[in-house]
Design an enzyme around this catalytic site. Structure first.
Site, PDB file in Angstrom:
ATOM      1  N   ASP A 272      37.902   5.193 -16.326  1.00  0.00           N
ATOM      2  CA  ASP A 272      37.912   4.821 -17.739  1.00  0.00           C
ATOM      3  C   ASP A 272      37.918   6.090 -18.560  1.00  0.00           C
ATOM      4  O   ASP A 272      37.198   7.036 -18.249  1.00  0.00           O
ATOM      5  CB  ASP A 272      36.653   4.008 -18.065  1.00  0.00           C
ATOM      6  CG  ASP A 272      36.847   2.558 -17.678  1.00  0.00           C
ATOM      7  OD1 ASP A 272      37.989   2.080 -17.770  1.00  0.00           O
ATOM      8  OD2 ASP A 272      35.861   1.930 -17.261  1.00  0.00           O
TER       9      ASP A 272
ATOM     10  N   ASP B  20      26.911   7.235 -42.326  1.00  0.00           N
ATOM     11  CA  ASP B  20      27.697   6.704 -41.199  1.00  0.00           C
ATOM     12  C   ASP B  20      27.027   7.129 -39.892  1.00  0.00           C
ATOM     13  O   ASP B  20      27.053   8.295 -39.512  1.00  0.00           O
ATOM     14  CB  ASP B  20      29.124   7.273 -41.299  1.00  0.00           C
ATOM     15  CG  ASP B  20      30.042   6.660 -40.269  1.00  0.00           C
ATOM     16  OD1 ASP B  20      29.529   5.970 -39.354  1.00  0.00           O
ATOM     17  OD2 ASP B  20      31.264   6.882 -40.379  1.00  0.00           O
TER      18      ASP B  20
ATOM     19  N   PHE C  61      31.321   0.474 -43.116  1.00  0.00           N
ATOM     20  CA  PHE C  61      32.620   0.157 -42.528  1.00  0.00           C
ATOM     21  C   PHE C  61      32.646  -1.318 -42.138  1.00  0.00           C
ATOM     22  O   PHE C  61      31.695  -1.834 -41.569  1.00  0.00           O
ATOM     23  CB  PHE C  61      32.838   1.013 -41.285  1.00  0.00           C
ATOM     24  CG  PHE C  61      34.123   0.747 -40.584  1.00  0.00           C
ATOM     25  CD1 PHE C  61      35.252   1.460 -40.931  1.00  0.00           C
ATOM     26  CD2 PHE C  61      34.212  -0.220 -39.598  1.00  0.00           C
ATOM     27  CE1 PHE C  61      36.453   1.206 -40.295  1.00  0.00           C
ATOM     28  CE2 PHE C  61      35.411  -0.472 -38.968  1.00  0.00           C
ATOM     29  CZ  PHE C  61      36.528   0.253 -39.317  1.00  0.00           C
TER      30      PHE C  61
ATOM     31  N   ALA D 190      35.479  -4.438 -40.549  1.00  0.00           N
ATOM     32  CA  ALA D 190      36.792  -4.606 -39.923  1.00  0.00           C
ATOM     33  C   ALA D 190      37.831  -4.998 -40.957  1.00  0.00           C
ATOM     34  O   ALA D 190      39.025  -4.770 -40.777  1.00  0.00           O
ATOM     35  CB  ALA D 190      36.717  -5.660 -38.820  1.00  0.00           C
ATOM     36  N   GLN D 191      37.377  -5.615 -42.055  1.00  0.00           N
ATOM     37  CA  GLN D 191      38.346  -6.023 -43.088  1.00  0.00           C
ATOM     38  C   GLN D 191      38.793  -4.832 -43.933  1.00  0.00           C
ATOM     39  O   GLN D 191      39.976  -4.597 -44.118  1.00  0.00           O
ATOM     40  CB  GLN D 191      37.733  -7.099 -44.007  1.00  0.00           C
ATOM     41  CG  GLN D 191      37.687  -8.478 -43.367  1.00  0.00           C
ATOM     42  CD  GLN D 191      36.524  -8.593 -42.370  1.00  0.00           C
ATOM     43  OE1 GLN D 191      35.429  -8.084 -42.639  1.00  0.00           O
ATOM     44  NE2 GLN D 191      36.780  -9.220 -41.243  1.00  0.00           N
ATOM     45  N   THR D 192      37.813  -4.064 -44.438  1.00  0.00           N
ATOM     46  CA  THR D 192      38.190  -2.956 -45.325  1.00  0.00           C
ATOM     47  C   THR D 192      38.684  -1.758 -44.552  1.00  0.00           C
ATOM     48  O   THR D 192      39.499  -0.983 -45.035  1.00  0.00           O
ATOM     49  CB  THR D 192      36.989  -2.520 -46.170  1.00  0.00           C
ATOM     50  OG1 THR D 192      35.953  -2.085 -45.286  1.00  0.00           O
ATOM     51  CG2 THR D 192      36.466  -3.664 -47.028  1.00  0.00           C
TER      52      THR D 192
ATOM     53  N   MET E 154      37.252   0.945 -44.018  1.00  0.00           N
ATOM     54  CA  MET E 154      36.852   2.245 -44.558  1.00  0.00           C
ATOM     55  C   MET E 154      35.367   2.208 -44.902  1.00  0.00           C
ATOM     56  O   MET E 154      34.757   1.145 -44.978  1.00  0.00           O
ATOM     57  CB  MET E 154      37.693   2.639 -45.773  1.00  0.00           C
ATOM     58  CG  MET E 154      38.052   1.510 -46.706  1.00  0.00           C
ATOM     59  SD  MET E 154      39.055   2.089 -48.066  1.00  0.00           S
ATOM     60  CE  MET E 154      38.692   0.827 -49.242  1.00  0.00           C
ATOM     61  N   SER E 155      34.813   3.395 -45.059  1.00  0.00           N
ATOM     62  CA  SER E 155      33.413   3.473 -45.461  1.00  0.00           C
ATOM     63  C   SER E 155      33.295   4.604 -46.472  1.00  0.00           C
ATOM     64  O   SER E 155      34.244   5.378 -46.661  1.00  0.00           O
ATOM     65  CB  SER E 155      32.529   3.749 -44.239  1.00  0.00           C
ATOM     66  OG  SER E 155      32.913   4.973 -43.655  1.00  0.00           O
TER      67      SER E 155
ATOM     68  N   LYS F  52      36.509   7.138 -46.868  1.00  0.00           N
ATOM     69  CA  LYS F  52      37.319   7.620 -45.745  1.00  0.00           C
ATOM     70  C   LYS F  52      37.628   6.411 -44.874  1.00  0.00           C
ATOM     71  O   LYS F  52      36.861   5.436 -44.873  1.00  0.00           O
ATOM     72  CB  LYS F  52      36.560   8.682 -44.928  1.00  0.00           C
ATOM     73  CG  LYS F  52      35.405   8.129 -44.099  1.00  0.00           C
ATOM     74  CD  LYS F  52      34.998   9.094 -43.018  1.00  0.00           C
ATOM     75  CE  LYS F  52      34.182   8.410 -41.927  1.00  0.00           C
ATOM     76  NZ  LYS F  52      32.900   7.855 -42.381  1.00  0.00           N
TER      77      LYS F  52
END
Lengths: 701, 589
Positions: free
Chosen positions: A327, A364, A396, A398-400, A402-403, A414
């Protein structure tokens, strides 16, 4: 808030088996004491019969014992010689038993340690309504639910169905740092015998008493479930076959001798004790005596690397592996992507971009985010800073995609390039072409671009990169030397995957891999006659782990993965697969080396014993006494003693394994043939000579 | 004299080397069913054979069927030959009127077994015992068929390596037919004609009675010699038309025929190493086997030639010159044809025992102890130095499997040879074959060395069986050991010096021949079946290389050590001690 710099831990890597955490001295006094006792217990013919070579020696020893006892009563002369031969024949058997007992003893000692953790755990069995009753762990059955509070020992193997806790697994893994276990996902499995340190969890028990992981582990290291591996069985057939051939040679020697005695009119047919001595010296007692010890010690060595092999067959298969599936994340690269570069658009300074990037990442907690903070600090001296109270951190999703942060009227973001482009436009700004160009360039190089914007201004791109672990390239080159192909498995797109594969120096890669792709790859390799090894931890890895010839499940992984693989790595270090392969090879090499040595030894023994047998019948045959041994009795005795002592002398080699070097097969063969083949032919000559002289000095023969 | 020998061996070896590739490539074509230059001529004949015998050419067999066919093809002719021998008095082509009394049951059994197993041990004196009919129908046919069986078995085993994930290993009837029609028959025809051109006789005349110069009468045997002679060598059979075998001027008249006869023994076996390489698609593998065989061959020739040329120290003491001069060969010339001398005799002896031929052009019994040791050891090693047609290749492959198994582990992988894993089943069968060979030699030889017989025993004249030998002491032991070694190895050469035509020897030697043949072949076919079913593992840097000098050395080491360790005790009491005694001037009657 203050953000500290994380320190990337780059493990020291080498293809050679690394330091052994569980190693104990080779001749640990308690183990030796127990092994000596066991050597005698193993004389039981019923046990002995499992090892045909040593069984023949035992029968020979019993026969000479009987004849010596008879001579005691009849008062025949030459008693001292018969007595000494008998003694050394028994030693030969005992030494072989000792080797096996030592190997087993080391396993047993480990089992005892494990068993201690098993004793008398109480379980808090949950009842309807949040209550629980305290019952002995032994009464738990599959699907019972128990509650574990801080300080409790987990009463059995199970799955966390509620809560999150830190758990001390040192009893199983030897690793003292606690690990996190939580419900759902791939970190839900808990093992019986481990200790909950914080928080309350509810655990559904997944195994009945006696079938737990700990139970299996104890059985395995004790060797109770040990079955001979396919190669071991085949080797046993060869040495048993050779034993029969030599039996034939020695038994037919009797009539040939009586013909010769009649023809020459002098001398006598060799006594049974002498013929038994010749037989014992010729049959491959060295490998016969050490074979099972080598196998047990191989399993033990795997164990010392904190890997639990469910069968010896798996260890043997590891030596044969042609293809390693690795992996990417955690094995080839350091777990996560790291920021390596700030690329500003025209008119923006790098420092400005770095500042904005750091601001957006302060809250973050992902490794990527932290690496941005670290890079900004390293490059531009931007320290962690106090943030105004009105700061509002955007997490953050999953839709936008960005954070960032809203503070002092600024909206710093970003995120994925498309998302940032939209963000800039929605704030009335325009996006320079440059930005997408840079992003494309980074993606093509195998990196991940993150765009940074401040309101309507696009500032630039952060280059996130997978960092290949130090030394991996060299390691893969070594594997290539010994004929093992490495295939990197990753969920990345082919472009990224190709770049990382090139950087790490793997032979091939599988991008955007689904569990089915992985399975197909394994089947394809196997159809081409190759043996495949892989590691895995998730439930969706289970079918592939079961299909692979060597499947190493991570201990942190799910129960399904652990059940499917044939090894479990207690350290959950996927890189260890490479060491397992080395151990498998070492096991096979040790077997081959000692077999070759054992057979090569016979040449010298003939030159010791045959002239001694017939020197009266045909004095001319003394010319074959190339070692110049003093007299027939001493010569025969010296050969028998050498034969016995060589077993004990090679016990450390059998337990430790011969030195393994990552060389191509041809070079390995040349080396080992020289050492164990030619060496095996030569070594006994001085050895037997020396024993012969010592016998003279001691006046024993 | 040494330079003469060196020259002969060099020319001989180069000739074999040169013939290996074309011969091997041709045989690979034949057994892979591809078209050869002989197809226009032979293909119709081949089809005819299949039609007559009801063979379905395309239908391949699994190993048990293959073995069953092989056994049937051996046992039925074995019985037929026995009957022909017993009934020869009533059968045609018998100008000398040889009756059935000359072929009692034990001798008939021994002879039938001998020719069926490609041994061609001759306990009878051909020219005074068997009719032309027996010779041609009963015996010479076996020369073709037993050789064809050997080639077929080797090809089947090679297919085991070459194929993967397969159940079938070829069709026995097709393989035997092709071996006979495309390989043995054309070569024999050409070779027989060459022999005739050199003066080997070919007729059905009654024996000629002539008056000798001294006034006595002499009966000179006649017969269809050339036709039998060709296949005797090419099929590594070795059964001579005359008792003197290739020392007889009618069988082997000139130095050229002698060279060609020696060469023709190795022709097919050497070629098969290349066929093997071709069929497993890596000719280097074939050359590696060729290399190992060459090392063993040259070592054997070197020792024998040196021992024979060194002569006998006892004679030297008596003032007999043992060194070669312009007018005399020196060394040990006893039992050798003056026409051939020491080098050509020593070479012949080594070649005929390297292969399982057994033809002789000199008396092995009269060799020096060490000179005689080499032929004995050659057979005991399993005749794997080029070896019998087919038998040499499958014997060497057996050793290769063993070598790979023992030493292959030392590269850190479970053993594999030519991409096939060597596992339980293979080593079990290989060890069984090794055990069978050792047992078939050592057990009856040991029994004979101490057996005693009562007064009216049917089996043997009264007294010890060892009394049948001409010599006492170690040499007597060598004579008995050689007889059973030759039988179990299906060689058929006689050390001689032993009266083996008694029921005891005929029956025990006959059994040794049958065991040494069929109990070797059946396990090897099992190996072929098991290998064919396996997957092929691709070669990598981690694979044990089996095509280089190191492997050749390993293979030679295993052949010598495993072989030597088994027989060293017996050899020590035979030729080895005899050699030591000879230098101490101890003599035996």
């Amino acid at each position: 808030m203050t953000v500290e710099t994380p320190v990337a831990e780059i493990p020291e890597v080498s293809i050679l088996p690394s330091k052994r955490r569980r190693s104990r001295p080779l001749f640990d006094p308690p183990i030796v004491r127990r092994a000596i006792g066991d050597s005698f217990r193993k004389l039981n013919p019923a046990l002995m019969a499992k090892n045909p070579v040593m069984f023949v020696v035992e029968i020979g020893a019993a026969l000479t014992t009987f004849l010596t006892l008879r001579d005691v009563f009849t008062g025949a002369h030459g008693l001292g010689f018969g007595f000494q031969i008998t003694l050394w024949l028994w030693f030969t058997v005992l030494f072989a038993n000792f080797a096996e007992a030592m190997a087993e003893g080391r396993g047993k000692a480990q089992a005892d340690t494990l068993r201690r953790t098993k004793t008398e755990t109480m379980a808090k069995k949950a009842r309807a309504g949040g209550e629980y009753e305290v019952v002995p762990a032994a009464q738990l059955r599959r699907d019972d639910v128990v509650v574990c509070e801080p300080g409790d020992i987990v009463p059995g193997d199970g799955e966390v169905i509620e809560g999150i806790a830190s758990v001390d697994e040192s009893a199983i893994t030897g690793e003292s740092a606690p690990v996190i276990r939580e419900s759902g996902g791939d970190r839900s499995a808990v093992t019986g015998g481990t200790k909950v340190l914080s928080d309350l969890i509810r655990v559904r028990i997944t195994s009945n008493p006696g079938e737990t992981f700990l139970d299996r582990m104890i059985a395995l290291v004790e060797g109770a479930e040990r079955q001979k591996t396919p190669n071991e069985i085949a080797l046993n057939i060869v040495i048993a076959g050779l034993t029969l051939v030599f039996l034939l040679a020695v038994v037919t020697l009797m009539p040939f001798a009586s013909y010769s005695v009649a023809a020459s009119g002098s001398g006598s047919v060799p006594s049974v004790a002498v013929l038994v001595s010749l037989l014992v010296c010729l049959i491959p007692t060295t490998i016969g005596g050490l074979l099972s010890a080598i196998g047990i010690a191989g399993m033990d060595r795997v164990m010392q690397h904190n890997v639990l092999a469910m069968s010896g067959k798996a260890v043997e298969a590891a030596g044969d592996v042609n293809t390693l599936l690795l992996d990417k994340t955690g094995t080839i690269t350091l777990g996560n992507r790291q920021a390596t570069e700030f690329v500003p658009v025209d008119g923006v300074s790098e420092a400005h971009l770095a500042d904005a990037a750091q601001l957006s990442s302060l809250a973050d907690e992902t490794p990527e985010g932290r690496s941005i903070v670290v890079l900004a600090k390293e490059r531009y001296g931007l320290r962690g800073r106090e943030v105004a109270h009105d700061a509002h951190f955007i997490e953050f999703t999953a839709q936008t995609r960005m954070s960032g942060v809203d503070m002092e009227g600024r909206r710093v973001r970003k995120g994925a390039v498309e998302s940032i482009v939209q963000f800039v436009r929605s704030n009335g700004g325009t996006v320079p072409e440059e930005l997408t160009g840079t992003a494309d360039r980074i993606a093509r190089a195998g990196g991940t671009p993150l765009a940074v914007a401040d309101g309507g201004h696009a500032l630039g791109v952060i280059h996130l990169k997978d960092v290949v672990k130090g030394g991996m390239r060299e390691r893969f080159a070594q594997l290539r030397e010994i004929g093992i192909r490495t295939v990197m498995i990753t969920g990345d797109n082919p472009l990224t995957a190709a770049a990382i594969a090139a950087e790490a120096g793997v032979d091939d890669f599988l991008a955007q891999a689904t569990p089915k792709d992985k399975m197909d790859l394994i089947k394809r390799e196997q159809a081409g006659g190759r043996l495949v090894a892989m590691t895995g931890d998730g439930t969706n890895d289970a079918p592939a782990l079961a299909q692979a010839d060597v499947g190493v499940a991570m201990n942190t992984g799910t129960m399904a993965a652990k059940e499917a693989g044939n090894m479990v790595d207690l350290d959950s270090n996927p890189t260890k697969l490479i060491e397992i392969v080395a151990i498998g090879k070492q096991l096979l090499m040790t077997r081959g080396a000692l077999t070759t040595f054992s057979i090569a030894n016979d040449v010298a023994k003939y030159f010791a014993i045959l002239p001694a047998m017939f020197t009266v019948t045909y004095p001319a045959i003394a010319r074959l006494n190339v070692m110049g041994l003093r007299n027939p009795q001493s010569a025969i005795l010296a050969a028998v003693i050498f034969n016995a002592l060589i077993i004990i002398a090679l016990v450390p080699l059998a337990l430790r394994g011969i030195k393994y070097r990552p060389l191509p097969a041809g070079a390995l063969l040349r080396r080992n043939l020289l050492v164990y083949g030619l060496g095996g032919v030569i070594a006994p000559f001085p050895g037997i000579w020396l024993i012969d002289r010592l016998l003279g000095i001691l006046g024993w023969a | 004299m040494y330079s003469n020998g060196f020259f002969l061996v060099t020319v001989f070896f180069l000739a074999v080397l040169a013939a290996t590739k074309p011969m091997g490539a041709y045989m690979a074509q034949v057994f892979e069913g591809r078209r050869t230059f002989l197809h226009p001529l032979i293909r119709p004949l081949e089809r005819l054979v299949y039609r007559l015998c009801g063979v379905e050419e395309e239908r391949e067999q699994i190993w048990t069927q293959y073995a069953g066919a092989m056994l049937m093809f051996s046992i039925v002719p074995l019985l037929l030959t026995y009957l022909i021998e017993r009934l020869q008095g009533w059968l045609p082509f018998n100008p000398q009127g040889f009756g059935s009394k000359l072929m009692p049951p034990d001798l008939a059994f021994n002879t039938a077994a001998s020719f069926t197993t490609n041994t061609n041990w001759q306990a009878y004196v051909p020219e005074t015992t068997v009719s032309y009919f027996t010779n041609m129908v009963g015996l010479a046919t076996h020369n073709f068929f037993s050789a064809a069986v050997g080639i077929a078995i080797a090809v089947a085993l090679v297919r085991g390596f070459a194929r993967h994930s397969a159940q079938r290993i070829g069709n026995f009837w097709v393989d035997v037919t092709r071996a006979t029609l495309y390989v043995l028959l054309p070569l024999s025809v050409v070779f027989a004609l060459v022999l005739v051109s050199q003066g080997v006789i070919q007729n059905f005349s009654p024996y000629t009675v002539v008056k000798t110069v001294e006034g006595g009468t002499q009966t000179i045997a006649q017969g269809p010699v050339a036709s039998q002679e060709a296949i005797k060598m090419l099929g590594t059979n070795g059964g001579g038309f005359f008792n003197a075998n290739s020392a007889h001027p009618f069988e082997n008249p000139t130095p050229l025929t002698n060279f060609l006869q020696t060469f023709s023994i190795f022709l097919i076996p050497a070629g098969l190493t290349y066929t093997f390489g071709r069929m497993v698609k890596d000719t280097r593998q074939g050359w590696a086997l060729f290399g190992a065989m060459s090392v063993l061959f040259l070592a054997g020739v070197g020792v024998t030639m040196w021992a024979e040329q060194s002569g006998n120290p006892v004679l030297a003491d008596l003032g007999v010159r043992q060194d070669a001069t312009a007018t005399q060969p020196g060394g040990n010339m006893e039992g050798k044809e003056v026409r051939f001398g020491i080098p050509a005799s020593a070479l012949f002896a080594v070649v005929t025992t390297d292969a399982s031929c057994g033809a002789v052009n000199s008396m092995h019994d009269s060799f020096t102890p060490l000179g005689g040791l080499v032929p004995l050891v050659n057979i005991q090693l399993g005749e794997v130095v080029f070896g019998g047609v087919g038998a040499g290749l499958y014997g060497m492959l057996m050793f290769a499997i063993l070598a790979v198994f023992i030493a292959g582990l030392m590269v850190g992988r479970t053993p594999e040879y030519l991409g096939k894993k060597i596992e339980q089943k293979e080593v079990k069968m290989v060890m069984l074959a090794a055990l069978v060979l050792a047992g078939a030699i050592l057990i009856p030889a040991a029994a004979s060395s101490v057996a005693q017989f009562a007064k009216n025993s049917y089996l043997n004249p009264p007294g010890v069986a060892a009394a049948n030998t001409n010599n006492g002491g170690p040499h007597g032991l060598s004579e008995m050991l050689y007889a059973y070694t030759s039988a179990a190895g299906n060689n058929g050469s006689a050390f001689a010096g032993i009266n083996a035509n008694t029921p005891w020897y005929n029956l025990t030697i006959g059994m040794s021949m049958l065991i040494g043949r069929f109990l070797m072949i059946i396990p090897l076919l099992a190996v072929a079946g098991s290998l064919a079913a396996k997957k092929m593992i691709p070669v990598s840097a981690g694979t044990l290389p089996t095509h280089n000098g190191l492997f050749v050395a390993l293979l030679v080491g295993v052949v010598v050590i495993v072989g030597a360790l088994t027989y060293f005790p017996a050899l020590a009491l035979g030729p080895i001690v005899e050699h030591l005694l000879m230098y101490q001037r101890v003599l035996w009657s």
